[in-house]
Design a protein around this motif. Sequence first.
Motif, short mmCIF file in Angstrom:
data_model
loop_
_atom_site.label_atom_id
_atom_site.label_comp_id
_atom_site.label_asym_id
_atom_site.label_seq_id
_atom_site.Cartn_x
_atom_site.Cartn_y
_atom_site.Cartn_z
N ALA A 23 0.83 -1.21 0.00
CA ALA A 23 0.00 0.00 0.00
C ALA A 23 0.86 1.26 0.00
CB ALA A 23 -0.94 -0.01 1.21
N ASP A 24 2.01 1.21 0.67
CA ASP A 24 2.92 2.34 0.67
C ASP A 24 3.54 2.54 -0.71
OD1 ASP A 24 4.35 4.46 1.93
OD2 ASP A 24 6.12 3.16 2.00
N ARG A 25 3.78 1.45 -1.40
CA ARG A 25 4.43 1.52 -2.72
C ARG A 25 3.46 1.96 -3.82
NH1 ARG A 25 9.68 0.78 -4.56
NH2 ARG A 25 9.90 -0.39 -2.66
N ILE A 26 2.25 1.33 -3.88
CA ILE A 26 1.35 1.62 -5.00
C ILE A 26 0.09 2.37 -4.58
CG2 ILE A 26 2.16 -0.39 -6.30
CD1 ILE A 26 -0.46 -1.80 -5.59
N LEU A 33 -8.00 -3.05 -4.53
CA LEU A 33 -8.43 -3.72 -5.76
C LEU A 33 -7.68 -5.03 -5.97
CD1 LEU A 33 -8.85 -0.72 -8.23
CD2 LEU A 33 -10.63 -2.14 -7.21
N TRP A 34 -6.39 -5.05 -5.63
CA TRP A 34 -5.60 -6.29 -5.75
C TRP A 34 -6.16 -7.37 -4.83
CZ3 TRP A 34 -2.41 -8.72 -8.76
CH2 TRP A 34 -1.72 -9.82 -8.26
N LEU A 35 -6.50 -6.99 -3.60
CA LEU A 35 -7.06 -7.96 -2.65
C LEU A 35 -8.41 -8.49 -3.13
CD1 LEU A 35 -6.18 -6.32 0.78
CD2 LEU A 35 -5.12 -8.31 -0.29
N LEU A 36 -9.25 -7.60 -3.67
CA LEU A 36 -10.53 -8.05 -4.20
C LEU A 36 -10.34 -8.96 -5.41
CD1 LEU A 36 -12.67 -4.79 -3.91
CD2 LEU A 36 -12.90 -6.90 -2.59
N PHE A 37 -9.41 -8.61 -6.29
CA PHE A 37 -9.16 -9.43 -7.48
C PHE A 37 -8.67 -10.83 -7.11
CE2 PHE A 37 -5.93 -10.92 -10.53
CZ PHE A 37 -6.77 -11.19 -11.60
N THR A 38 -7.71 -10.91 -6.20
CA THR A 38 -7.18 -12.22 -5.83
C THR A 38 -8.22 -13.04 -5.07
OG1 THR A 38 -6.14 -11.32 -3.83
CG2 THR A 38 -4.77 -11.49 -5.83
N GLY A 39 -9.08 -12.38 -4.29
CA GLY A 39 -10.14 -13.10 -3.60
C GLY A 39 -11.14 -13.71 -4.57
N VAL A 40 -11.54 -12.91 -5.57
CA VAL A 40 -12.47 -13.42 -6.59
C VAL A 40 -11.81 -14.50 -7.42
CG1 VAL A 40 -13.73 -12.76 -8.68
CG2 VAL A 40 -13.85 -11.32 -6.65
N LEU A 41 -10.53 -14.34 -7.74
CA LEU A 41 -9.80 -15.35 -8.49
C LEU A 41 -9.73 -16.66 -7.72
CD1 LEU A 41 -8.02 -16.07 -10.96
CD2 LEU A 41 -6.08 -15.27 -9.61
N GLY A 82 -5.88 -21.97 -5.09
CA GLY A 82 -7.14 -21.25 -4.90
C GLY A 82 -7.33 -20.83 -3.45
N LEU A 83 -6.99 -21.71 -2.52
CA LEU A 83 -7.09 -21.35 -1.10
C LEU A 83 -6.13 -20.23 -0.74
CD1 LEU A 83 -7.44 -24.85 0.60
CD2 LEU A 83 -9.17 -23.05 0.48
N LEU A 84 -4.92 -20.28 -1.30
CA LEU A 84 -3.94 -19.23 -1.01
C LEU A 84 -4.35 -17.89 -1.61
CD1 LEU A 84 -0.59 -21.18 -1.38
CD2 LEU A 84 -1.53 -20.20 0.70
N PHE A 85 -5.01 -17.90 -2.76
CA PHE A 85 -5.51 -16.66 -3.33
C PHE A 85 -6.63 -16.06 -2.48
CE2 PHE A 85 -3.84 -17.61 -7.76
CZ PHE A 85 -2.94 -16.57 -7.73
N SER A 92 0.92 -15.00 0.48
CA SER A 92 0.06 -16.09 0.02
C SER A 92 -0.17 -16.02 -1.48
CB SER A 92 -1.27 -16.07 0.77
OG SER A 92 -1.96 -14.86 0.51
N ASP A 93 -0.23 -14.81 -2.06
CA ASP A 93 -0.41 -14.68 -3.50
C ASP A 93 0.84 -15.16 -4.25
OD1 ASP A 93 -2.88 -13.63 -3.00
OD2 ASP A 93 -2.27 -11.54 -3.30
N VAL A 94 2.00 -14.86 -3.72
CA VAL A 94 3.24 -15.31 -4.36
C VAL A 94 3.34 -16.83 -4.30
CG1 VAL A 94 5.77 -15.28 -4.14
CG2 VAL A 94 4.48 -13.15 -3.99
N LEU A 95 2.98 -17.41 -3.16
CA LEU A 95 3.01 -18.87 -3.04
C LEU A 95 2.00 -19.52 -4.00
CD1 LEU A 95 3.31 -19.35 0.83
CD2 LEU A 95 5.07 -19.72 -0.90
#
Length: 141
Positions: A23-26, A33-41, A82-85, A92-95
């Motif tokens: 969040a500090d970087r972007i 939005l990234w968290l929502l996208f990965t959750g839906v994915l 899918g569970l990690l997303f 967890s997204d990187v894994l």
Amino acid sequence: MRGLLLFLLLYPFLEIAGLVMLADRIGGGPTLLWLLFTGVLGLAMLRNQHVGTLLTLGAMFRQGERVSLYSLLWPVRYLLAGLLFLIPGVISDVLAVLLLLPLAGPKLRPPGPGGPSAPEGVIEGEYTRVDDTQDPNRRLH
């Protein structure tokens, strides 16, 4: 065992620290939005996971095709990704992405007449030599 317990205790804090750094970087909006996208994915991946993939692997084994370890474990890897997303966080997204990489494993040969330990091109069996000449006057009565 203590290392695993320590990791499980520190994991939520590492995820929060990763989200704060992201969040500090972007910015906060793109991070949300990234968290929502990965959750839906992750939810879509779990909904599309069916038993059919496991049945397909079973059919491949019955037909005697060579199956790679990658294709054997793909349904498990897909489910875990899918569970990690679904878990909010950068780690967890990187894994999950690492689990989805198309890494081919060693080929597994289904057990058959040659057995799993027979070298390639070897057919195991039994034989007897019939070089002995029998006495022609010998009969079975």
